[in-house]
Design an enzyme around this catalytic site. Structure first.
Site, PDB file in Angstrom:
ATOM      1  N   LEU A  98      18.451  -6.006   6.962  1.00 35.34           N
ATOM      2  CA  LEU A  98      19.574  -5.906   6.032  1.00 35.34           C
ATOM      3  C   LEU A  98      20.887  -5.843   6.814  1.00 35.34           C
ATOM      4  CD1 LEU A  98      17.791  -3.324   3.737  1.00 35.34           C
ATOM      5  CD2 LEU A  98      18.389  -5.679   3.094  1.00 35.34           C
ATOM      6  N   GLU A 139      21.552   0.501  12.426  1.00 32.94           N
ATOM      7  CA  GLU A 139      20.722   0.175  13.588  1.00 32.94           C
ATOM      8  C   GLU A 139      19.278  -0.051  13.140  1.00 32.94           C
ATOM      9  OE1 GLU A 139      20.628   3.359  16.398  1.00 32.94           O
ATOM     10  OE2 GLU A 139      19.184   2.337  17.716  1.00 32.94           O
ATOM     11  N   ASN A 161      13.257   4.077   5.068  1.00 33.23           N
ATOM     12  CA  ASN A 161      12.301   3.087   5.555  1.00 33.23           C
ATOM     13  C   ASN A 161      11.160   3.849   6.216  1.00 33.23           C
ATOM     14  OD1 ASN A 161      11.245   0.483   6.194  1.00 33.23           O
ATOM     15  ND2 ASN A 161      11.939   0.775   8.300  1.00 33.23           N
ATOM     16  N   SER A 200       0.843  -1.215   0.000  1.00 30.87           N
ATOM     17  CA  SER A 200       0.000   0.000   0.000  1.00 30.87           C
ATOM     18  C   SER A 200       0.869   1.252   0.000  1.00 30.87           C
ATOM     19  CB  SER A 200      -0.950  -0.010   1.197  1.00 30.87           C
ATOM     20  OG  SER A 200      -0.248   0.190   2.410  1.00 30.87           O
ATOM     21  N   ASN A 201       2.047   1.192   0.617  1.00 34.88           N
ATOM     22  CA  ASN A 201       2.945   2.350   0.559  1.00 34.88           C
ATOM     23  C   ASN A 201       3.501   2.517  -0.858  1.00 34.88           C
ATOM     24  OD1 ASN A 201       3.497   3.840   3.178  1.00 34.88           O
ATOM     25  ND2 ASN A 201       3.477   1.725   3.849  1.00 34.88           N
ATOM     26  N   HIS A 261       8.386   3.271   9.291  1.00 38.63           N
ATOM     27  CA  HIS A 261       8.142   2.379  10.428  1.00 38.63           C
ATOM     28  C   HIS A 261       6.870   2.852  11.134  1.00 38.63           C
ATOM     29  CE1 HIS A 261       9.089  -0.403  13.671  1.00 38.63           C
ATOM     30  NE2 HIS A 261       8.827   0.567  14.524  1.00 38.63           N
ATOM     31  N   ARG A 263      12.636  -7.692   5.794  1.00 40.33           N
ATOM     32  CA  ARG A 263      13.906  -8.373   6.057  1.00 40.33           C
ATOM     33  C   ARG A 263      14.857  -7.403   6.724  1.00 40.33           C
ATOM     34  NH1 ARG A 263      15.709 -12.888   4.552  1.00 40.33           N
ATOM     35  NH2 ARG A 263      17.847 -12.192   4.318  1.00 40.33           N
TER      36      ARG A 263
HETATM   37  C1  GRF Z   1       2.483  -1.849   7.329  1.00 37.83           C
HETATM   38  O1  GRF Z   1       2.340  -2.362   8.635  1.00 37.83           O
HETATM   39  C2  GRF Z   1       3.226  -0.566   7.425  1.00 37.83           C
HETATM   40  O2  GRF Z   1       2.948   0.076   8.642  1.00 37.83           O
HETATM   41  C3  GRF Z   1       4.660  -0.981   7.352  1.00 37.83           C
HETATM   42  O3  GRF Z   1       4.701  -2.159   6.569  1.00 37.83           O
HETATM   43  C4  GRF Z   1       3.395  -2.775   6.575  1.00 37.83           C
HETATM   44  C5  GRF Z   1       2.897  -3.088   5.196  1.00 37.83           C
HETATM   45  O4  GRF Z   1       2.955  -1.954   4.426  1.00 37.83           O
HETATM   46  N1  GRF Z   1       5.423   0.077   6.749  1.00 37.83           N
HETATM   47  P1  GRF Z   1       2.561  -2.035   2.855  1.00 37.83           P
HETATM   48  O5  GRF Z   1       1.048  -2.000   2.800  1.00 37.83           O
HETATM   49  O6  GRF Z   1       3.095  -3.340   2.312  1.00 37.83           O
HETATM   50  O7  GRF Z   1       3.170  -0.821   2.250  1.00 37.83           O
END
Ligand code: GRF
Length: 203
Positions: free
Chosen positions: A92, A142, A106, A12-13, A108, A90
């Site tokens: 890295l 980190e 990233n 979704s991102n 989070h 994963r």
């Molecule tokens: C979601 O929990 C988001 O908070 C985190 O990764 C998970 C899946 O995101 N970033 P996406 O829908 O695959 O982008």
């Protein structure tokens, strides 16, 4: 700016980045989507948007270092200016991350430095937090520890469970990720030599 997006799941991102580009709000080339899982729905989203896809399954490699070497070779071929981890599940290796210093993001689902790692929404609820959120950060050695670039805050509401809270956070992720990528792509944001993010010339 050529961008490679790494995913493991729904994407979704990734979709938010695709939509921002379609809307003319994100001056980048989404050069490829790489997934460590062949069943990631994000691969379908990429294909629909005409973006090249690659699957690099971690099952095909004996160690994390071997996987990361193959991933680095694939990325060298693609030569992205920015690597975007979007739901990439994963960890890295430091060696790999060092190769992308200042060029890997990233997102989070917590207000870092709170709740690095997994199950962030449940942990926020269990802690009785009144607010929660998401953080875009540069990736460093980190885990979930790199310097934050942009955060979004959401209220924790009465009756929230992890799913409802996660959905509210995800909505904000889709807003801040394209914004952070645009800042870097337009030269407004960078990581300075001391490892601090600089936005519009301000540390
Ligand atoms: C979601 O929990 C988001 O908070 C985190 O990764 C998970 C899946 O995101 N970033 P996406 O829908 O695959 O982008």
């Amino acid at each position: 700016l050529p961008v490679a997006v790494l995913i493991s799941g729904g994407g979704s991102n990734l979709q938010a980045l695709i939509d921002a580009r379609q809307a003319g709000e994100l001056p980048v080339e989404l050069r490829a989507v790489i997934s460590n899982r062949a069943d990631a729905y994000g691969l379908t989203r990429a294909a629909r948007a005409g973006i090249a896809t690659r699957v690099l399954s971690h099952k095909a490699f004996g160690s994390r270092a071997e996987y990361d070497r193959a991933l680095a070779a694939l990325l060298d071929e693609l030569a992205p200016g920015l690597v975007v981890l979007a739901g990439f599940m994963r960890i890295l290796t430091p060696k790999f991350v060092a190769g992308f210093r200042g060029r890997m993001f990233n997102i989070h689902p917590s207000l870092l430095p709170k709740y690095p790692g997994l199950h962030t929404h449940r942990r926020a609820l269990e802690a009785g937090d009144s607010e929660h959120g998401a953080t875009v950060h540069f990736v460093t050695e980190e885990l979930d520890g790199g310097p934050p670039v942009l955060q979004a805050r959401v209220p924790v509401l009465p009756g929230d469970d992890a799913e409802r809270l996660a959905a509210r956070v995800l909505e904000q992720e889709h807003r801040i990720y394209p914004l952070a990528v645009r800042w870097l792509a337009t030269g407004r944001l960078w990581l300075d030599e001391t490892g601090r993010p600089v936005l519009d010339g301000r540390p």
